[in-house]
Design a protein around this motif. Structure first.
Motif, short mmCIF file in Angstrom:
data_model
loop_
_atom_site.label_atom_id
_atom_site.label_comp_id
_atom_site.label_asym_id
_atom_site.label_seq_id
_atom_site.Cartn_x
_atom_site.Cartn_y
_atom_site.Cartn_z
N PRO A 13 3.07 -9.81 -3.70
CA PRO A 13 3.98 -9.99 -4.83
C PRO A 13 4.14 -11.46 -5.24
N THR A 14 4.22 -12.36 -4.25
CA THR A 14 4.41 -13.78 -4.59
C THR A 14 3.20 -14.34 -5.32
N GLY A 15 2.02 -14.11 -4.75
CA GLY A 15 0.80 -14.67 -5.35
C GLY A 15 0.55 -14.11 -6.74
N TYR A 32 -7.35 -15.62 -4.50
CA TYR A 32 -8.21 -15.07 -3.45
C TYR A 32 -7.42 -14.08 -2.61
N GLU A 33 -8.01 -12.91 -2.32
CA GLU A 33 -7.32 -11.85 -1.60
C GLU A 33 -8.37 -11.07 -0.80
N THR A 34 -8.02 -10.71 0.43
CA THR A 34 -9.05 -10.09 1.29
C THR A 34 -9.08 -8.58 1.20
N PRO A 43 11.54 1.88 0.73
CA PRO A 43 12.67 1.84 -0.19
C PRO A 43 13.97 1.55 0.53
N TYR A 44 14.97 1.03 -0.19
CA TYR A 44 16.28 0.76 0.40
C TYR A 44 17.35 1.63 -0.26
N GLY A 45 18.53 1.70 0.36
CA GLY A 45 19.55 2.68 -0.01
C GLY A 45 20.59 2.24 -1.00
N SER A 56 8.78 1.47 -5.06
CA SER A 56 7.70 1.23 -4.11
C SER A 56 7.23 -0.22 -4.21
N ARG A 57 7.31 -0.93 -3.08
CA ARG A 57 6.84 -2.32 -3.08
C ARG A 57 5.34 -2.37 -3.38
N HIS A 58 4.64 -1.36 -2.88
CA HIS A 58 3.20 -1.30 -3.09
C HIS A 58 2.88 -1.19 -4.58
N ARG A 81 -11.33 -14.31 2.13
CA ARG A 81 -10.30 -14.67 3.09
C ARG A 81 -10.25 -16.18 3.30
N PHE A 82 -9.07 -16.74 3.09
CA PHE A 82 -8.89 -18.16 3.40
C PHE A 82 -9.02 -18.34 4.91
N GLU A 83 -9.82 -19.33 5.35
CA GLU A 83 -10.00 -19.52 6.80
C GLU A 83 -9.48 -20.86 7.31
N GLY A 252 6.83 -18.12 -0.68
CA GLY A 252 7.07 -16.71 -0.32
C GLY A 252 7.15 -16.54 1.18
N ASP A 253 6.74 -15.36 1.67
CA ASP A 253 6.86 -15.06 3.09
C ASP A 253 6.11 -16.06 3.97
N SER A 254 5.07 -16.68 3.46
CA SER A 254 4.32 -17.64 4.29
C SER A 254 5.24 -18.79 4.71
N GLY A 265 13.75 -9.57 1.07
CA GLY A 265 12.58 -10.43 1.27
C GLY A 265 11.80 -10.69 0.00
N MET A 266 11.50 -9.62 -0.71
CA MET A 266 10.68 -9.79 -1.91
C MET A 266 11.48 -10.45 -3.03
N ASN A 267 12.75 -10.07 -3.12
CA ASN A 267 13.60 -10.71 -4.12
C ASN A 267 13.62 -12.22 -3.90
C1 LIG Z 1 9.49 -2.97 6.92
C2 LIG Z 1 9.72 -3.90 5.76
C3 LIG Z 1 10.61 -3.51 4.75
C4 LIG Z 1 10.87 -4.35 3.67
N1 LIG Z 1 11.76 -3.96 2.73
C5 LIG Z 1 12.03 -4.77 1.68
C6 LIG Z 1 12.97 -4.38 0.69
O1 LIG Z 1 13.56 -3.31 0.74
N2 LIG Z 1 13.23 -5.25 -0.33
C7 LIG Z 1 12.60 -6.46 -0.42
O2 LIG Z 1 12.88 -7.21 -1.38
N3 LIG Z 1 11.69 -6.85 0.50
C8 LIG Z 1 11.39 -6.03 1.54
N4 LIG Z 1 10.48 -6.42 2.49
C9 LIG Z 1 9.89 -7.77 2.40
C10 LIG Z 1 8.75 -7.90 1.37
O3 LIG Z 1 7.79 -6.90 1.59
C11 LIG Z 1 8.12 -9.27 1.54
O4 LIG Z 1 9.11 -10.26 1.47
C12 LIG Z 1 7.09 -9.54 0.43
O5 LIG Z 1 6.07 -8.56 0.47
C13 LIG Z 1 6.45 -10.92 0.65
O6 LIG Z 1 5.53 -11.14 -0.37
P1 LIG Z 1 4.36 -12.21 -0.18
O7 LIG Z 1 3.48 -12.06 -1.39
O8 LIG Z 1 4.94 -13.55 0.10
O9 LIG Z 1 3.59 -11.76 1.15
P2 LIG Z 1 2.82 -10.39 1.43
O10 LIG Z 1 3.44 -9.25 0.72
O11 LIG Z 1 2.67 -10.30 2.90
O12 LIG Z 1 1.39 -10.64 0.77
C14 LIG Z 1 0.46 -11.54 1.33
C15 LIG Z 1 -0.91 -11.24 0.74
O13 LIG Z 1 -1.82 -12.21 1.24
C16 LIG Z 1 -3.03 -11.57 1.66
N5 LIG Z 1 -3.61 -12.41 2.72
C17 LIG Z 1 -3.18 -12.56 4.00
N6 LIG Z 1 -3.96 -13.45 4.66
C18 LIG Z 1 -4.88 -13.89 3.75
C19 LIG Z 1 -5.96 -14.81 3.85
N7 LIG Z 1 -6.24 -15.49 5.00
N8 LIG Z 1 -6.71 -15.01 2.73
C20 LIG Z 1 -6.45 -14.35 1.56
N9 LIG Z 1 -5.44 -13.46 1.44
C21 LIG Z 1 -4.66 -13.23 2.52
C22 LIG Z 1 -2.57 -10.19 2.15
O14 LIG Z 1 -3.63 -9.25 2.11
C23 LIG Z 1 -1.46 -9.86 1.15
O15 LIG Z 1 -1.95 -9.21 0.00
C24 LIG Z 1 10.20 -5.60 3.58
C25 LIG Z 1 9.29 -5.99 4.57
C26 LIG Z 1 9.06 -5.14 5.66
C27 LIG Z 1 8.09 -5.57 6.72
#
Ligand SMILES: Cc1cc2nc3c(=O)[nH]c(=O)nc-3n(C[C@H](O)[C@H](O)[C@H](O)COP(=O)(O)OP(=O)(O)OC[C@H]3O[C@@H](n4cnc5c(N)ncnc54)[C@H](O)[C@@H]3O)c2cc1C
Length: 402
Positions: A13-15, A32-34, A43-45, A56-58, A81-83, A252-254, A265-267
């Motif tokens: 979502p962040t990228g 770049y994405e692997t 989902p949340y309540g 759906s986050r997906h 994949r970034f290495e 983002g999560d990184s 988290g995603m928000n």
């Molecule tokens: C169980 C669970 C429930 C959650 N519920 C919620 C919720 O209800 N509400 C909410 O807001 N958030 C929720 N979250 C958090 C949310 O999913 C994350 O905060 C969000 O997905 C983070 O987004 P991101 O893009 O930073 O990282 P990610 O979603 O982890 O995406 C990272 C991407 O980078 C790719 N990647 C990884 N390594 C490499 C590499 N070396 N080279 C290239 N690509 C790479 C991965 O394939 C992936 O596509 C939940 C998380 C979990 C685990």
């Protein structure tokens, strides 16, 4: 600011959102994405009088990625994949997995949105460019399913988040649109009652049916699912700073993955993207953009990390205590009486986007102390509360929120 293509690793979502925002500012983007997919549905309540929509986050990730792919100037490289990174030369090494070959690209800069297990963060940390910590929770989680009834209807109230708090572990269930629920068991990874120790059918059955007798009736496949579903990781990531000069930044999560008990988290990642975009509007160099972005966001991401952990204790333990329930009722009553000054912390986080996370944490601490004082001793119902004292304290300690 240089208009060379910005590189992003990780199309979560962040990228995906960052790619769209950067493109709007006139930057070409190489993403770049692997994998071809994203993350899984969780989902949340809902709360009594304020709604939380579950999506759906997906699917959200897919939608953002599709929009990003349609933007002129955005190129998505799947199966890449970034290495590693060589900062002194300003290059990143990325593996083309389809052809199994390593390519080197200029960073110009490189935005690492590669999630909680970020390879870029580990790289920067191992080179001592940043300090990073990954704190695992002693608990993991497993998803179990609760199917719909024969008519396709939900078998429990579908406008609620269901929680079975059991002190050191808990089960929650969230409604899906097809009449089923997704249940999640949070349990210690190791120890007496744990994912590690519960391996035999009889032990799993005994543990589930003793701990959650009513929920078990709704989970016909619980034993097989318990045995076959993976244990999900729960942890908190902290890093400082989030960038190295103008070459690379974590977003983002990184930079700040958190445990999922606040559903934020995603928000939080999307707030990152918006703030990053605002910083780009102000500064002409990546170095300045990264520095200001980190300085502005870190207090808020630290605050939501702390509140998400605290919510875990609340859900699995405190929610069952009468005193806690009284304090919850009192906080709603105080919000009704003083809506400009007293808003329950949960509501500040979930329903008041204009209140930053760090403000919610600070005001939440003041409010928690007040609630504890007002409900101390023999106080057991709202009728026992000294509301005159409550008003005095609230006016003295909680400034109005415009
Ligand atoms: C169980 C669970 C429930 C959650 N519920 C919620 C919720 O209800 N509400 C909410 O807001 N958030 C929720 N979250 C958090 C949310 O999913 C994350 O905060 C969000 O997905 C983070 O987004 P991101 O893009 O930073 O990282 P990610 O979603 O982890 O995406 C990272 C991407 O980078 C790719 N990647 C990884 N390594 C490499 C590499 N070396 N080279 C290239 N690509 C790479 C991965 O394939 C992936 O596509 C939940 C998380 C979990 C685990």
């Amino acid at each position: 600011m240089e208009r060379a293509a910005v590189r992003i690793v990780g199309a979560g979502p962040t990228g995906a959102l960052l790619a769209i925002l950067l493109q709007r500012r006139g930057h070409a983007v190489e993403l770049y994405e692997t994998a071809e997919g994203g993350t899984s549905l969780q989902p949340y309540g809902q709360r009594p009088n304020e709604l939380i929509y579950s999506i759906s986050r997906h699917r959200l990730n897919q939608t953002l990625l599709e929009i990003a792919c349609r933007q002129p100037g955005v190129t998505v490289h799947f199966e890449h994949r970034f290495e590693s990174a060589e900062f002194d030369q300003g290059i990143a090494l990325i593996r083309d997995l389809r052809q199994d070959r390593l390519i080197s690209v200029r960073m110009q800069p490189l935005l690492a949105t590669d999630g909680a297990g970020s390879w870029m963060r580990r790289c920067m940390s191992s080179m001592h460019l940043i300090e990073a910590h990954e704190t695992d929770l002693e608990h993991g989680y497993k998803e179990l399913s609760m199917p719909a009834d024969a008519a396709g209807r939900h078998r429990m109230a579908c406008d609620a988040l269901h929680i079975w708090p059991r002190g050191n572990y808990m089960l929650i269930a969230l409604p899906n649109a097809d009449g089923s629920f997704t249940a999640t068991l949070f349990l210690a990874k190791r120890g007496e009652a744990s994912f590690e120790s519960l391996t035999e059918t009889s032990a799993i059955d005994r543990f589930l049916s003793r701990s959650f007798p009513d929920a078990c009736e709704l989970m016909p496949d619980r034993i097989e699912e318990f045995k076959n579903h993976p244990v999900g990781f729960l942890g908190t990531v902290s890093a400082s700073p989030w960038h190295h000069r103008g070459a690379a930044a974590l977003i983002g999560d990184s930079a700040h993955a958190i445990v999922p008990f606040h559903g934020q988290g995603m928000n939080c990642c999307f707030e990152d993207c918006v703030e990053f975009d605002a910083c780009m509007a102000k500064h002409a160099s990546w170095d300045r953009v990264f520095a200001e972005f980190g300085a502005l966001r870190k207090p808020d991401t630290d605050a939501i990390a702390a509140m998400a952990l605290d919510n875990y204790l609340e859900m699995r333990e405190r929610v069952a205590h009468p005193k806690f329930q009284l304090q919850q009722a009192l906080s709603l009553e105080l919000e009704r009486r003083f809506p400009q000054r007293f808003i329950p912390r949960y509501s500040m986080v979930m329903f008041h986007h204009e209140i930053p996370y760090h403000t919610a944490l600070e005001r939440g601490a003041v409010q928690a102390e007040l609630l504890a004082e007002l409900t101390a001793g023999a106080v057991s119902t709202l009728r026992d509360i000294d509301f005159e004292r409550a008003e005095r304290e609230i006016r003295a300690k909680l400034a109005p929120l415009n």
